[in-house]
Scaffold this active site. Structure first.
Site, PDB file in Angstrom:
ATOM      1  NE  ARG A 214      -9.517  -2.165  13.376  1.00 27.86           N
ATOM      2  CZ  ARG A 214      -8.755  -1.469  12.522  1.00 27.86           C
ATOM      3  NH1 ARG A 214      -7.484  -1.778  12.384  1.00 27.86           N
ATOM      4  NH2 ARG A 214      -9.262  -0.497  11.792  1.00 27.86           N
TER       5      ARG A 214
ATOM      6  CD  GLU B 158      -7.113  -6.798   9.560  1.00 29.79           C
ATOM      7  OE1 GLU B 158      -5.949  -7.144   9.307  1.00 29.79           O
ATOM      8  OE2 GLU B 158      -7.422  -5.627   9.820  1.00 29.79           O
TER       9      GLU B 158
ATOM     10  CG  ASP C 158      -4.653  -1.502  14.876  1.00 32.98           C
ATOM     11  OD1 ASP C 158      -3.582  -1.231  15.440  1.00 32.98           O
ATOM     12  OD2 ASP C 158      -4.752  -1.803  13.672  1.00 32.98           O
TER      13      ASP C 158
ATOM     14  CD  GLU D 164      -4.021  -4.891  14.858  1.00 29.97           C
ATOM     15  OE1 GLU D 164      -5.185  -5.331  15.065  1.00 29.97           O
ATOM     16  OE2 GLU D 164      -3.641  -4.544  13.731  1.00 29.97           O
TER      17      GLU D 164
ATOM     18  CG  ASN E 256      -2.032   0.939   1.213  1.00 25.84           C
ATOM     19  OD1 ASN E 256      -2.253   1.612   0.208  1.00 25.84           O
ATOM     20  ND2 ASN E 256      -2.776   1.021   2.316  1.00 25.84           N
TER      21      ASN E 256
ATOM     22  CG  HIS F  95      -2.186   1.924  13.029  1.00 35.59           C
ATOM     23  ND1 HIS F  95      -1.655   2.616  11.977  1.00 35.59           N
ATOM     24  CD2 HIS F  95      -2.661   0.782  12.493  1.00 35.59           C
ATOM     25  CE1 HIS F  95      -1.828   1.935  10.862  1.00 35.59           C
ATOM     26  NE2 HIS F  95      -2.432   0.822  11.150  1.00 35.59           N
TER      27      HIS F  95
ATOM     28  CD1 TRP G  34      -1.655   7.607  10.242  1.00 33.89           C
ATOM     29  CD2 TRP G  34      -1.530   5.648   9.180  1.00 33.89           C
ATOM     30  NE1 TRP G  34      -2.928   7.276   9.820  1.00 33.89           N
ATOM     31  CE2 TRP G  34      -2.863   6.073   9.165  1.00 33.89           C
ATOM     32  CE3 TRP G  34      -1.191   4.435   8.593  1.00 33.89           C
ATOM     33  CZ2 TRP G  34      -3.883   5.324   8.570  1.00 33.89           C
ATOM     34  CZ3 TRP G  34      -2.189   3.695   7.998  1.00 33.89           C
ATOM     35  CH2 TRP G  34      -3.526   4.140   7.987  1.00 33.89           C
TER      36      TRP G  34
ATOM     37  CE1 TYR H 277      -5.017   2.554  11.072  1.00 37.59           C
ATOM     38  CE2 TYR H 277      -5.898   1.787  13.168  1.00 37.59           C
ATOM     39  CZ  TYR H 277      -5.515   1.542  11.865  1.00 37.59           C
ATOM     40  OH  TYR H 277      -5.643   0.290  11.350  1.00 37.59           O
TER      41      TYR H 277
ATOM     42  CD  GLU I 132      -1.124  -3.626  10.701  1.00 45.57           C
ATOM     43  OE1 GLU I 132      -2.112  -4.214  11.160  1.00 45.57           O
ATOM     44  OE2 GLU I 132      -1.159  -2.453  10.320  1.00 45.57           O
TER      45      GLU I 132
ATOM     46  CG  ASP J 257      -3.778  -2.305   2.759  1.00 44.16           C
ATOM     47  OD1 ASP J 257      -2.775  -2.987   2.947  1.00 44.16           O
ATOM     48  OD2 ASP J 257      -4.449  -1.809   3.684  1.00 44.16           O
TER      49      ASP J 257
ATOM     50  NE  ARG K 245      -3.516  -8.710  13.440  1.00 41.40           N
ATOM     51  CZ  ARG K 245      -3.504  -7.817  12.467  1.00 41.40           C
ATOM     52  NH1 ARG K 245      -2.624  -6.843  12.446  1.00 41.40           N
ATOM     53  NH2 ARG K 245      -4.372  -7.884  11.495  1.00 41.40           N
TER      54      ARG K 245
HETATM   55  C1  GCO Z   1      -5.126  -3.469  10.170  1.00 37.91           C
HETATM   56  C2  GCO Z   1      -4.225  -2.386   9.741  1.00 37.91           C
HETATM   57  C3  GCO Z   1      -4.491  -1.768   8.418  1.00 37.91           C
HETATM   58  C4  GCO Z   1      -3.309  -0.934   7.987  1.00 37.91           C
HETATM   59  C5  GCO Z   1      -3.159  -0.962   6.502  1.00 37.91           C
HETATM   60  C6  GCO Z   1      -1.945  -0.210   6.010  1.00 37.91           C
HETATM   61  O1  GCO Z   1      -5.042  -3.824  11.333  1.00 37.91           O
HETATM   62  O2  GCO Z   1      -5.848  -3.949   9.325  1.00 37.91           O
HETATM   63  O3  GCO Z   1      -3.763  -1.607  10.765  1.00 37.91           O
HETATM   64  O4  GCO Z   1      -5.713  -1.124   8.344  1.00 37.91           O
HETATM   65  O5  GCO Z   1      -3.425   0.368   8.414  1.00 37.91           O
HETATM   66  O6  GCO Z   1      -3.100  -2.283   6.076  1.00 37.91           O
HETATM   67  O7  GCO Z   1      -1.801  -0.379   4.638  1.00 37.91           O
HETATM   68 MG    MG Z   2      -3.496  -3.053  12.415  1.00 37.69          MG
END
Ligand code: GCO
Ligand code: MG
Length: 402
Positions: free
Chosen positions: A149, A339, A210, A236, A39, A212, A402, A161, A262, A316, A283
């Site tokens: 979530r 997810e 989450d 998360e 992404n 982030h 972010w 976020y 992730e 994404d 994850r």
């Molecule tokens: C999630 C993620 C995503 C990311 C995204 C970035 O837990 O699914 O945090 O929403 O922000 O995949 O490209």
């Molecule tokens: Mg996430």
């Protein structure tokens, strides 16, 4: 009989959002599809594949998946990193797709078969204000989800976020949108929101949240403690993923289950979290971690420490990655949850996945291979559009994760 790779090409399209797709064709005319989407950096992977990987695949035996994976990983010398691993991951997915099609079986059968009836899945629910969040959660529960979530806005902030701000943002003119972040306001507000959500949904719904990557270890520890009465399924990405020791500190202070991974690309990125038992869920996305072949090794390693796997599944990464994830999930004893964020309508006119959702569980396709068709003609109507993830800043302009 070997099956020889005759062509390998990359298709970039933007049906609702950008996707990078790999098409591998064998001398017998079998077509394998892979996803290589990163992404906001899509064209970098497309070039890595087009310019450096696809030419090397021609003439190789498509059946030798592991040998090709090792060859691309070790032979590249400059190994790891999101671009390299997504590119290798896409080739790996396409070769598993081909193997399944050649043998006439769904990929999960090649991975040992199903160890469960379906794959428990969670959806996203977000709302700027609590009533909107509760409505979004109710909608997911009515659709059959057993896990959600929950993300909410913070009073007085313009953007948070994963939550669409009620106020229109500034036009970005092709640059990343900027989100303003205030950790103290978040830490004060979110425990109350999640308590309200818990009383609204009752005890049995699995709730996730989450953060982030935005907190320091001690802030994360406090949040984990504050959220203990809510009994989250997980909290998360509380701290940035680079420092594996950070979660050790969080862990010492709270019994709220922790998830991370992730943005990881290899087993090396999560080894310390797993062996130190700092986390409950790892994850990694099956494609971003280099494909089904190396993801099996992450999953098995995690199982030694009772860490469960919970693959990243945002919109994404394309439905090809989602399908691959489901084949691996159903065959993985230590699966926690998958997810599933869903896809824009246009994306589903280009990618036609055959997996299905029923009463909170996803089921991989029983068609040979991964079970996703890609409509190349439909894809042509959606050319690439430059697009970025937002960046976050504190109110004084200091950039933050972010
Ligand atoms: C999630 C993620 C995503 C990311 C995204 C970035 O837990 O699914 O945090 O929403 O922000 O995949 O490209
Ligand atoms: Mg996430």
């Amino acid at each position: 009989m070997p099956s020889i790779i005759e062509s390998a090409e990359v298709i970039v399209c933007s049906p609702g959002r950008n996707y990078v797709t790999v098409k591998i064709v064998t001398s017998d005319g079998v077509v394998g599809w892979g996803d290589a989407t990163v992404n906001g950096r899509e064209l970098a992977v497309a070039s890595y594949l087009r310019d450096h990987v696809c030419p090397l695949l021609i003439g190789r035996d498509a059946q030798r998946i592991e040998q090709t994976w090792q060859w691309l990983y070790k032979g590249g010398y400059w190994r790891r990193g999101p671009i390299t691993m997504a590119a290798i991951g896409a080739v790996d997915l396409a070769l598993w797709d081909i193997k399944g099609k050649e043998l006439g079986v769904p990929v999960y059968q090649l991975l040992g078969g199903a160890v469960r009836e379906g794959v428990l899945t969670y959806a996203h629910a977000s709302g700027w204000e609590v009533p909107q969040l509760l409505d979004a959660i109710d909608e997911k529960l009515e659709a059959g989800y057993l896990a959600v979530r929950a993300q909410s806005g913070i009073p007085g902030r313009r953007s948070v976020y994963a939550v669409a701000s009620p106020e229109p943002g500034e036009p970005t003119n092709g640059f990343p949108p900027v989100e303003v972040w205030d950790t103290d306001a978040y830490l004060r507000h979110i425990p109350g929101v999640l308590e309200t959500v818990r009383s609204h949904v009752g005890d049995s719904v699995r709730l996730l949240h989450d953060a982030h990557h935005r907190l320091t270890p001690i802030e994360a520890a406090r949040l984990g403690k504050d959220l203990e009465p809510v009994r989250l399924f997980w909290l998360e990405d509380v701290t940035p993923g680079e420092n594996q020791e950070a979660l050790r500190l969080v862990r010492q202070h709270t019994t709220t289950p922790l998830a991370i991974g992730e943005v990881f690309n290899t087993i090396w990125d999560c080894m310390g979290f797993i062996s130190g038992q700092y986390i409950d869920f790892v994850r990694t996305s099956v494609m971003h971690a280099g494909g089904i072949s190396p993801s099996r090794r992450i999953n098995d390693y995690a199982s030694l420490y009772q860490v469960k796997v919970a693959p990243h599944g945002p919109s994404d990464v394309s439905p090809i990655t989602m399908a691959a994830s489901l084949h691996l999930d159903i065959a993985t004893p230590n699966l926690g949850i998958q997810e599933y964020m869903g896809y824009p309508r246009e994306a589903l006119s280009v990618f036609q996945p055959d997996y299905s959702f029923d009463k909170g569980y996803l089921h991989p396709s029983d068609a040979p291979g991964l079970g996703v068709e890609f409509d190349e003609v439909a894809a042509r109507a959606f050319p690439y559009e430059r697009s970025y993830l937002p960046v976050a800043e504190r109110e004084d302009g200091t950039p933050i994760d972010w």
